[in-house]
Design a protein around this motif. Sequence first.
Motif, PDB file in Angstrom:
ATOM      1  N   ALA A   1       5.620   9.851   6.437  1.00 49.29           N
ATOM      2  CA  ALA A   1       5.129  10.212   7.764  1.00 49.29           C
ATOM      3  C   ALA A   1       4.168   9.158   8.280  1.00 49.29           C
ATOM      4  N   VAL A   2       3.307   8.656   7.407  1.00 54.75           N
ATOM      5  CA  VAL A   2       2.361   7.624   7.800  1.00 54.75           C
ATOM      6  C   VAL A   2       3.098   6.339   8.142  1.00 54.75           C
ATOM      7  N   ALA A   3       4.085   5.986   7.349  1.00 55.80           N
ATOM      8  CA  ALA A   3       4.851   4.756   7.581  1.00 55.80           C
ATOM      9  C   ALA A   3       5.531   4.782   8.940  1.00 55.80           C
ATOM     10  N   LYS A   4       5.994   5.939   9.333  1.00 57.20           N
ATOM     11  CA  LYS A   4       6.748   6.051  10.588  1.00 57.20           C
ATOM     12  C   LYS A   4       5.831   6.147  11.789  1.00 57.20           C
ATOM     13  N   GLU A   5       4.792   6.973  11.693  1.00 58.48           N
ATOM     14  CA  GLU A   5       3.986   7.281  12.859  1.00 58.48           C
ATOM     15  C   GLU A   5       2.860   6.289  13.106  1.00 58.48           C
ATOM     16  N   ASP A   6       2.273   5.742  12.037  1.00 58.57           N
ATOM     17  CA  ASP A   6       1.096   4.907  12.193  1.00 58.57           C
ATOM     18  C   ASP A   6       1.454   3.458  12.510  1.00 58.57           C
ATOM     19  N   ALA A   7       2.502   2.937  11.888  1.00 54.70           N
ATOM     20  CA  ALA A   7       2.809   1.519  12.029  1.00 54.70           C
ATOM     21  C   ALA A   7       4.212   1.250  12.565  1.00 54.70           C
ATOM     22  N   GLY A   8       4.994   2.288  12.788  1.00 55.50           N
ATOM     23  CA  GLY A   8       6.330   2.078  13.331  1.00 55.50           C
ATOM     24  C   GLY A   8       7.336   1.570  12.327  1.00 55.50           C
ATOM     25  N   TYR A   9       7.098   1.788  11.034  1.00 55.62           N
ATOM     26  CA  TYR A   9       8.033   1.330  10.005  1.00 55.62           C
ATOM     27  C   TYR A   9       9.105   2.401   9.773  1.00 55.62           C
ATOM     28  N   THR A  10       9.974   2.558  10.726  1.00 61.89           N
ATOM     29  CA  THR A  10      10.984   3.609  10.652  1.00 61.89           C
ATOM     30  C   THR A  10      11.892   3.436   9.449  1.00 61.89           C
TER      31      THR A  10
ATOM     32  N   VAL B   1      -6.019  -0.054  -3.266  1.00 65.84           N
ATOM     33  CA  VAL B   1      -5.556  -0.355  -1.911  1.00 65.84           C
ATOM     34  C   VAL B   1      -5.985  -1.762  -1.488  1.00 65.84           C
ATOM     35  N   ILE B   2      -5.155  -2.383  -0.663  1.00 61.45           N
ATOM     36  CA  ILE B   2      -5.410  -3.737  -0.162  1.00 61.45           C
ATOM     37  C   ILE B   2      -5.611  -3.657   1.349  1.00 61.45           C
ATOM     38  N   TRP B   3      -6.701  -4.225   1.837  1.00 61.76           N
ATOM     39  CA  TRP B   3      -7.011  -4.167   3.261  1.00 61.76           C
ATOM     40  C   TRP B   3      -6.294  -5.288   4.010  1.00 61.76           C
ATOM     41  N   GLY B   4      -6.096  -5.067   5.305  1.00 64.83           N
ATOM     42  CA  GLY B   4      -5.518  -6.118   6.136  1.00 64.83           C
ATOM     43  C   GLY B   4      -4.174  -5.785   6.748  1.00 64.83           C
TER      44      GLY B   4
ATOM     45  N   MET C   1      -5.879   3.207   6.299  1.00 65.20           N
ATOM     46  CA  MET C   1      -6.000   3.560   4.893  1.00 65.20           C
ATOM     47  C   MET C   1      -6.482   4.990   4.675  1.00 65.20           C
ATOM     48  N   SER C   2      -7.322   5.489   5.557  1.00 63.46           N
ATOM     49  CA  SER C   2      -7.800   6.860   5.385  1.00 63.46           C
ATOM     50  C   SER C   2      -6.654   7.857   5.540  1.00 63.46           C
ATOM     51  N   GLU C   3      -5.756   7.587   6.504  1.00 65.42           N
ATOM     52  CA  GLU C   3      -4.601   8.458   6.692  1.00 65.42           C
ATOM     53  C   GLU C   3      -3.670   8.398   5.482  1.00 65.42           C
ATOM     54  N   LEU C   4      -3.434   7.182   4.982  1.00 67.43           N
ATOM     55  CA  LEU C   4      -2.527   7.021   3.848  1.00 67.43           C
ATOM     56  C   LEU C   4      -3.134   7.613   2.581  1.00 67.43           C
ATOM     57  N   ARG C   5      -4.438   7.497   2.446  1.00 66.45           N
ATOM     58  CA  ARG C   5      -5.140   8.020   1.267  1.00 66.45           C
ATOM     59  C   ARG C   5      -4.987   9.521   1.146  1.00 66.45           C
TER      60      ARG C   5
ATOM     61  N   ASN D   1       0.817  -1.217   0.000  1.00 63.74           N
ATOM     62  CA  ASN D   1       0.000   0.000   0.000  1.00 63.74           C
ATOM     63  C   ASN D   1       0.849   1.265   0.000  1.00 63.74           C
ATOM     64  N   LEU D   2       1.988   1.228   0.671  1.00 65.89           N
ATOM     65  CA  LEU D   2       2.884   2.386   0.650  1.00 65.89           C
ATOM     66  C   LEU D   2       3.368   2.669  -0.772  1.00 65.89           C
ATOM     67  N   LEU D   3       3.726   1.623  -1.492  1.00 60.95           N
ATOM     68  CA  LEU D   3       4.151   1.812  -2.880  1.00 60.95           C
ATOM     69  C   LEU D   3       3.001   2.351  -3.731  1.00 60.95           C
ATOM     70  N   THR D   4       1.795   1.850  -3.472  1.00 63.74           N
ATOM     71  CA  THR D   4       0.629   2.360  -4.190  1.00 63.74           C
ATOM     72  C   THR D   4       0.426   3.844  -3.913  1.00 63.74           C
ATOM     73  N   ALA D   5       0.563   4.237  -2.642  1.00 71.38           N
ATOM     74  CA  ALA D   5       0.400   5.642  -2.266  1.00 71.38           C
ATOM     75  C   ALA D   5       1.443   6.521  -2.953  1.00 71.38           C
ATOM     76  N   LEU D   6       2.678   6.029  -3.016  1.00 70.19           N
ATOM     77  CA  LEU D   6       3.738   6.807  -3.669  1.00 70.19           C
ATOM     78  C   LEU D   6       3.462   6.968  -5.158  1.00 70.19           C
ATOM     79  N   ARG D   7       2.958   5.915  -5.779  1.00 70.93           N
ATOM     80  CA  ARG D   7       2.641   6.010  -7.210  1.00 70.93           C
ATOM     81  C   ARG D   7       1.496   7.001  -7.448  1.00 70.93           C
TER      82      ARG D   7
END
Length: 222
Positions: free
Chosen positions: A130-139, A111-114, A119-123, A87-93
């Motif tokens: 910022a979403v990758a870091k703050e929402d899911a901890g993917y530093t 977008v793919i759920w699960g 998803m609303s924040e990423l959308r 989903n992050l790659l989709t958002a970047l595209r």
Amino acid sequence: MIRCGVVPADDVIAAVEKNDFSGLSALLPNMAKGAEAAADALGKSGSSRTVDSLLDRACFADMRAAAKATGIREVVSLLERKTDFTNLLTALRTQRLRDGELRRAVFDDSVIWGGRIGMSELRDAADAKAVAKEDAGYTAAARAISAAGKDAEALERVSLALDNDLRSTVDGITGMKLLGAYPVIAYIAALEYEIKNLRVILSGIAAGDDRSLISERLRLVP
């Protein structure tokens, strides 16, 4: 056709020719429904992107069911991570589209759920890192997105970084665990990245890319 799937390739061809995917439902219930919906959507819109989106969602739905059925928490977590990275790659595209309404429509269609990222924040995010870091901890993912830049190769660099992050996560889960399902998890992950590397090499050779550029795109495989 790739002849190593859960469903024999000849059965898939026959299902498409007959436009009847009910025979696939016993093994891949979501993919069977997704294929039916995709065939209907293709007939109405002629959009191959919609077909890809429907089948991707169905594939991940079947993978979620399979992961849950294992009863192994780490397997479920790995699939959540893979979903979020997709989903992050989709958002970047989609963020490359200047029209905000069109960008959100394309994102909603793809977008793919699960996963763990909302998803609303990423959308609506102006910056996926910022979403990758703050929402899911993917530093590490956020760092890769930030460092990638905005040139034509940026998405490939992010994709490489996310794949390597996922591979490192698998290694952390399975390392030094010689019993149970963990060696199987490690083997499947390694095989997936070996196949991806072969595709990178062959596509690079076909495109006439320099050997050093091809090497930079290869995924980590122990």
